[in-house]
Every structure is written in structure tokens, then in C-alpha cells.
Scaffold this active site. Structure first.
Site, mmCIF file in Angstrom:
data_model
loop_
_atom_site.group_PDB
_atom_site.id
_atom_site.type_symbol
_atom_site.label_atom_id
_atom_site.label_comp_id
_atom_site.label_asym_id
_atom_site.label_seq_id
_atom_site.Cartn_x
_atom_site.Cartn_y
_atom_site.Cartn_z
ATOM 1 C CG ASP A 192 8.787 10.665 20.646
ATOM 2 O OD1 ASP A 192 8.867 10.774 21.885
ATOM 3 O OD2 ASP A 192 9.616 10.005 19.989
HETATM 4 C C1 NOJ Z 1 11.471 10.269 23.079
HETATM 5 C C2 NOJ Z 1 11.610 8.946 22.403
HETATM 6 O O1 NOJ Z 1 11.709 9.119 21.007
HETATM 7 C C3 NOJ Z 1 10.467 7.993 22.697
HETATM 8 O O2 NOJ Z 1 10.756 6.765 22.119
HETATM 9 C C4 NOJ Z 1 10.245 7.894 24.178
HETATM 10 O O3 NOJ Z 1 9.250 6.960 24.470
HETATM 11 C C5 NOJ Z 1 9.882 9.276 24.689
HETATM 12 N N1 NOJ Z 1 10.994 10.179 24.443
HETATM 13 C C6 NOJ Z 1 9.530 9.287 26.167
HETATM 14 O O4 NOJ Z 1 10.664 9.135 26.935
#
Ligand code: NOJ
Length: 741
Positions: A275
Site C-alpha cells: 500500500d
Molecule cells: C491507500 C489506500 O489504502 C489504498 O487502498 C489505495 O489503493 C492506495 N492508497 C492508492 O491510492
């Protein structure tokens, strides 16, 4: 034609010539054998696109970037892709990712709303439309579906989840994967799915985002991992690690989950992405001392691509040279990434077709989004059959959510234009010009606390036959990092509802929110309640179709609605305590002064809020009434491998046609570990004409009864099982069977 371009053609030729999996591997091996360590590490590096820059172009050309997220302009995407394909030494295409969560342009209900449809077909169609719209502008990869089991409405990301139940999330998650990817990633309208957040993210302490989880091994297997396994088996191309640490180990450094479970057990052959900065965040967790160690831990754990934090690009070359990370680890990661690029057809078709007609907001897509919003709405109350409304009466339309085009779209909407949202007011004006109404928002937005316009709302209600009050949450109040400790209707909305009710006019409460709110104290002030998790672009038309009876509500709750926030976590498939509370447990006001310590009975409940939720999982009313009878099994006992057929008759005993979500629950009475009081094992949407009855059939095998028991092996354990069939998780119709050795 220059030498570099010839080599691109050679690679493309090798890759194009491959027609099946072995040749896919051979092509990737050949490519790998020509890559330098730096080029390999480049593939493992994903950057956020922050606008056009010479530095970015230079890095793509040098082969230092394998993926970008958030490029949505197809012309710019093609320009960047051209640098990767035509100007980098090996011409490996970029994979471009974006959060396409519940629609790209045409916005569907938030995932929690889609889950309320209990309809894998409509969920698949929604993902299909989102993929087609997104791929048409050069997006190859979405970070969805989110499969975090969510049992805490304080957590803002419950909005993005498929609810509290692992079976429902497994079925609907697999449907979303199918919708995004189709049967083959090489379909020009497919995008790669990314199941997230692996794993446990929804169980953060106190419903606070990013928080620690403490999920023990059995619960992890029997609840939290299940939807992920189902999505991987459905072919999900990628997986994203979660932010949380579980029992002290952050997911981005969890070798057991990433290697043993995902690769060895589930045979996952796509790639794993972190993430956003979750690799370097292991420093804040206290699990790595610096970026370099974080890169070492994550790559060795089996995390293939790093999202945005750059530690791989910076430190992996040195870690490999120092022998801290092996060439094998790097090659494996790169192989996983190239495989998905290859399957997506990016080597052959790297560019978006900027000349193609727009795929956005197609009539059919809007119609499907409307149908999804209809099936996602849940009727929670309908006293005296107030609904459906008579179109001939005069309606007072009140409240801050009646005309809030941005808010009804919900969280994670980056690419839709709010001007395309059909709000209830817009829909009323365009679809029902004959209906007489007066609109008074009374509050400018959900948190507004200025009551000065309440008198206008009151007057509107007094002049009308019925008041429809639109309340809820702005979209910013749910979603990532948008957690709440208090989940009552925000601001003075409850006061507005009371004000309107005090006119004596019948009141319909329509809620649009990102989570289940605590609305017990509001219920007496509404004769009917229609609950919509943010319904998307077509929310307005869907809601009026339901309110006017052109459609009959059929949504069911994918999460338990609590009476009070202090009851959380409260979910239907809990284990029993040794002292379950009786139906009538002592309540606060009945306790005599100086009552003896043990006089209340020692059972598991709250003195003030009891043991029950406001509305149970699976609950939802219709304008008609369904009656269940004649629950029958094909046999009183089965052996392992033998199917068991379960039948029940469902009758529509009302005056209008309707659709019921028939639900099957099973309890394993005694297990090697304590088993939940019941678990959803099947569901079916059944349409019944007024007066019609149908026999609904489910088939179970011992595999459906299997769970991870004390010996940490997944199997069904012989013994007795209770079975219920009905319209919610409190279904009374019950029978039993035995699984014999
Ligand atoms: C953080 C989020 O937790 C995740 O779900 C998301 O896909 C990513 N950022 C990318 O934006």
C-alpha cells in the site's frame, strides 16, 4: 529503425509468439535474462504521477519505473508509455493503476451498498462497466476490490467493504474480480484487479484507521482470509498488502502470509504491491530501523512492487550486492510483474486508443447503475404501509442530502463529474414533472448546525400530504482515515427530523450514508425509513422509483446495525459465550436499588443496551410480505462428499410483486474449536409475483461445512448441524442434520 527499437520488436515478437502458459514463462525468462539488476529493480518501483516532468521522463527512459499510478489523461499516458516502450533499452511497458473502486465515470453505489443487493450479477456488471470506462483512457489496473471484513461502523472504510460476512464478501468479491478482468486479462476492456488489503485491515483497534489488529490464527483463517482466497481462485491478478500490523508483524513484512499462504498454499502467480508507503511505514511501526532495512524485510517477505516510497529503487541494488537480498528474490518479483503485464497484452497493445468514441456514461451503464442503486436500498421501516407514495399527493422534500450531487457519489470518486449525478431533486424534476412538491433543504450540508431555515421545512411539511426527509453523511465523512467515534446522524439532522414530524404529517426518512449509523433514537420520528449507502450517479432516479412503487425494495443489510456505538463490535456470526443472555435480560431501569450482586443473573449483555442489534444482518423489508414454510432436507444425515439438498417454500402473500433474498444459515453445534452461532452458507434472489410461491433449493456438501479446526487443518468435523432458511439472520424456520464419519 534503431537498434533499440529492433530489440523491442524482437522481445515483442517472442512474447507475441507465446500462446500458452509455458511459452509465457519462456518469454518472460528470456526478457529477464537480458535485464540488468537496475532494470529489474525498476520494474519493482511504482511512482505516483504528479504531473509531467523531465525527471520522470528520464527515469522511465532509464528503465527505473515499472508502474505509475494516477495517470488519467490518455494522451499523457500514451506519451509516457511511448517513452517506456520506444525509448527505454528493453521497451517494457508501464502498468498504469488507479483507484477505480465503485465506478470510473458512471458511479455505482459504494461497495457496502452493492453488497446489500446480495446480487453477484449486478456487482459483476458494475465492475465490468467501470473497467470498460477506465481502460478506454489507458488505465490497466484498479486497486479493488477491498475485501476487508468490516465489523466496526466507526471505521470509515467500512464504506468500501462488502460488509461483515466472509461468505457474502467471498461471493461478491469474486464477482467483482470477474467483472474487472473478464475471463481473460487480454480482453481489451479488462483491467487487472487488486485484492486488498492483505490482511486484517478492517479489524483495526477501536475502528481507527491503520491501527493494529490482533487476529488469532483460527479467526484469520475462518474469517479474514476467506474472501481473499476466493478472489485469488477467481483469478485476481494482484494483491495489496495492508497497513496494519497483526500481532506485531506489519503485513508488508509478513513472510508467512505472502509466501506460505499466498504462494505456496493458494498458488497465486500474479504480483503483490505494497500500500502507499507501507514498506517504509514499517519504520514507524518499530519493525524496521530505516528505509534500507524496510526494503530488505519487504522484498524478502515476498512483496514484489513498492508503491511510491522508493526504498526498493534506492536500496535494493546495494542489498543484493551485499547478499542481504538474493537474485532469486528479485527475479521472482520481476517475473510476477512481467507476467501480469504480459497477460494484460501490454507488450502487444501498450497504448490507449484516443480516437475511439467515449465509453463513459453510456445509456446502458447508467441504467445498470440505477438498477444497482435500486437493489442496494434497504427498507428498514414502513409503518402503516406509508410507502409506496401516491404521486398525486403533494410532497415536501426536505434535507441536505436531497440535492447533494457530490455527496451521493460516496468515497473514492476521483474521475466522475458531480454534474452527472442525478440527485433526488433533479430526478423529481426531470422524471416526474407532474408531481407537486416543495423543496426546502433546511440545512446546507449534513454537518450544518444553523437551524434558521427549520421553519421553512416545517411550513413545507404543513402544506403537504407527506414529508420526505433526506439526511445522511457527506461523502468525506467515510472512507480512508475518516473514522468517527460517534456514528449518530451528524449535526442537527435529528432535530430537523423531529421538527418535521412535529407537524403531524407522515414522514419518510431517506438516508444516504457511508456506514450504518446509529438511528434508533430517530426511528420514532419517521414512519418509513429507506436506507441507501451512498448510491452513486443514479441515486435520485433509483430512490423515486422505490418511493413511488415503480420498484419494490429488495436490499438486505450486509452489516449489523447497532443500537448504540458502545455495542461495537456486534455481528451476527459471533461465537457463543458460556453464558449467553436470555431474550429478556435485566435492563437498567428495572434494577432495584441496592440489588444483590448476583440477582440480575450473570449473562453476556449490556445492562443499558441489552444484547440485540437495532437491525440484524440480512434484514430488509419489502412492500409485500414473504412467508417461509416447509423446510426440508434431502436426508437427515450425510457423509463426507455427499451433497445435502435443503428446500424451503417462499410465498409472496402480499398484493404486489417483489424480490426476496432467501438466506441459508448453518451452525456447527460442536467443534474442535467453538463455532459461530450461525454462518451464512447460501443466498438467492427470488422474484415472486403477488400470490406466487416457489420452492427454493440450496445444496451443501461437507466442503461447505469445513473450517480450520484445532489441528489447523481445513476440514468438516462430523456432528450435528442446525439449519435455518429465511429473510434475515434471525430466520426462525429451523431444522437439523448430522454429518456422519
Ligand atoms: C491507500 C489506500 O489504502 C489504498 O487502498 C489505495 O489503493 C492506495 N492508497 C492508492 O491510492
Amino acid at each position: 529503425m534503431n537498434i533499440k527499437y529492433l530489440s523491442i520488436l524482437f522481445i515483442a515478437g517472442v512474447i507475441t509468439a507465446c500462446t500458452h502458459k509455458n511459452t509465457e514463462d519462456t518469454a518472460i525468462d528470456q526478457l529477464l535474462s537480458r535485464m540488468t539488476l537496475e532494470e529489474k529493480i525498476g520494474q519493482m518501483n511504482q511512482l505516483n504521477y504528479e504531473g509531467n516532468s523531465q525527471e520522470l521522463d528520464k527515469r522511465i527512459k532509464a528503465g527505473e519505473i515499472g508502474s505509475l499510478l494516477n495517470v488519467v489523461d490518455p494522451v499523457e499516458g500514451n506519451r509516457l508509455q511511448k517513452i517506456a516502450v520506444e525509448e527505454s533499452r528493453l521497451g517494457i511497458p508501464l502498468i498504469i493503476g488507479r483507484d477505480v473502486i465503485h465506478g470510473f465515470k458512471t458511479i455505482f453505489p459504494i461497495p457496502l451498498g452493492q453488497a446489500a443487493s446480495f446480487n453477484p450479477q449486478i456487482v459483476e456488471k458494475g465492475a465490468r462497466i467501470a473497467a470498460t470506462e477506465a481502460r478506454s483512457v489507458g488505465i490497466h489496473w484498479t486497486f479493488a476490490p477491498m475485501l476487508d471484513i468490516s465489523r466496526d461502523a466507526r471505521w470509515g472504510r467500512i464504506a468500501e467493504s462488502l460488509g461483515e460476512d466472509p461468505y457474502l464478501a467471498s461471493v461478491l468479491g469474486a464477482a467483482m474480480v470477474k467483472g474487472f478482468q473478464t475471463d481473460s486479462l487480454s480482453n481489451p476492456t479488462a483491467i487487472a484487479a487488486c485484492v486488498k488489503h492483505f490482511v486484517g485491515y478492517g479489524a483495526g483497534e477501536g475502528g481507527r484507521d491503520y491501527n493494529s489488529t490482533n487476529i488469532p490464527p483460527h479467526l484469520m483463517r475462518n474469517v479474514y482470509l476467506r474472501p481473499f482466497e476466493s478472489a485469488i481462485h477467481a483469478g485476481a491478478a494482484t494483491v495489496m498488502t495492508s497497513f496494519n500490523d497483526n500481532d506485531g508483524v506489519p503485513s508488508s513484512g509478513n513472510t508467512y502470509l505472502l509466501r506460505n499462504v499466498l504462494r505456496d498454499e493458494w498458488k497465486f502467480d500474479g504480483f503483490v504491491v505494497s500500500d502507499w508507503a507501507s514498506i517504509t511505514e514499517m519504520i514507524a511501526h518499530g519493525f524496521a530501523q530505516d528505509d534500507k532495512q524496510a526494503a530488505e524485510i519487504a522484498s524478502n517477505a515476498g512483496l514484489d512492487m513498492e508503491m511510491v516510497s522508493g526504498a526498493y529503487a534506492k536500496y535494493l541494488p546495494e542489498l543484493v550486492r551485499d547478499g542481504k537480498v538474493s537474485d532469486k528474490v528479485i527475479d521472482e518479483a520481476v517475473r510476477h510483474i512481467l507476467r501480469i503485464k504480459y497477460r494484460l497484452g501490454l507488450f502487444d497493445h501498450p497504448y490507449a486508443d484516443t480516437q475511439a468514441p467515449s465509453a463513459s456514461y453510456a445509456e446502458e451503464s447508467l441504467a445498470t447503475a440505477k438498477e444497482a442503486a435500486i437493489q442496494s436500498a434497504i427498507l428498514l421501516k414502513n409503518a402503516n404501509h406509508l410507502l409506496p407514495l401516491n404521486k398525486n399527493g403533494k410532497i415536501a422534500v426536505i434535507g441536505p442530502m436531497a440535492d447533494a450531487p457530490h455527496e451521493q457519489l460516496g468515497t473514492w470518486v476521483f474521475d466522475s463529474e458531480k454534474e452527472r449525478s442525478l440527485t433526488p431533486i433533479k430526478a423529481l424534476q426531470t422524471m416526474y414533472p407532474e408531481v407537486k412538491y416543495r423543496y426546502e433543504p433546511a440545512l446546507a450540508y449534513s454537518r450544518d448546525s444553523n437551524k434558521s431555515a427549520f421553519s421553512k421545512a416545517r411550513a413545507a411539511a404543513q402544506q403537504s400530504d407527506v414529508a420526505v426527509v433526506f439526511l445522511g453523511e457527506e461523502s468525506i465523512l467515510s472512507g480512508e482515515a475518516h473514522c468517527l467515534a460517534n456514528i449518530d446522524l451528524v449535526g442537527v439532522q435529528s432535530d430537523l427530523l423531529r421538527e418535521v414530524k412535529s407537524t403531524g404529517k407522515p414522514v419518510v426518512l431517506v438516508i444516504m450514508a457511508g456506514r450504518p449509523l446509529t438511528i434508533e433514537k430517530d426511528l420514532p420520528y419517521a414512519d418509513a425509513v429507506l436506507y441507501n449507502f451512498h448510491p452513486g450517479t443514479m441515486g435520485g432516479p433509483a430512490i423515486w422509483d422505490l418511493l413511488f412503487g415503480n420498484a419494490n425494495p429488495s436490499g438486505k443489510l450486509p452489516v449489523t446495525f447497532v443500537r448504540h456505538v458502545g455495542q461495537i463490535p456486534l455481528y451476527y456470526n459471533h461465537n457463543n459465550t458460556g453464558r449467553p443472555a436470555p431474550d429478556r435480560a435485566a435492563s437498567l431501569n428495572d434494577i432495584p436499588v441496592e440489588a444483590e450482586q448476583t440477582s440480575l443473573g450473570n449473562t453476556s449483555h449490556y445492562l443499558d443496551y441489552g444484547k440485540n442489534p437495532l437491525f440484524p444482518f440480512g434484514y430488509g423489508l419489502s412492500y409485500t410480505t414473504f412467508e417461509y414454510s416447509n423446510l426440508q432436507l434431502s436426508a437427515p444425515s450425510i457423509q463426507e462428499g455427499e451433497p445435502l439438498t435443503i428446500q424451503a417454500t417462499v410465498a409472496n402473500i402480499g398484493n404486489v410483486d417483489g424480490t426476496e433474498v432467501v438466506q441459508l444459515y448453518v451452525q456447527d453445534v460442536v467443534g474442535s474449536i467453538a463455532r459461530p452461532v450461525k454462518e451464512l452458507k447460501g443466498f438467492s434472489r427470488v422474484s415472486l409475483k403477488a400470490g406466487e410461491a416457489k420452492v427454493v433449493e440450496f445444496t451443501l456438501t461437507s466442503d461447505d461445512l469445513a473450517f480450520w479446526g484445532r489441528d489447523r487443518v481445513r476440514k468438516a468435523e462430523p456432528g450435528d448441524f442446525n439449519v435455518w432458511v429465511g429473510g434475515d439472520s434471525n430466520a426462525p424456520l429451523k431444522t437439523t442434520f448430522t454429518l456422519v464419519e
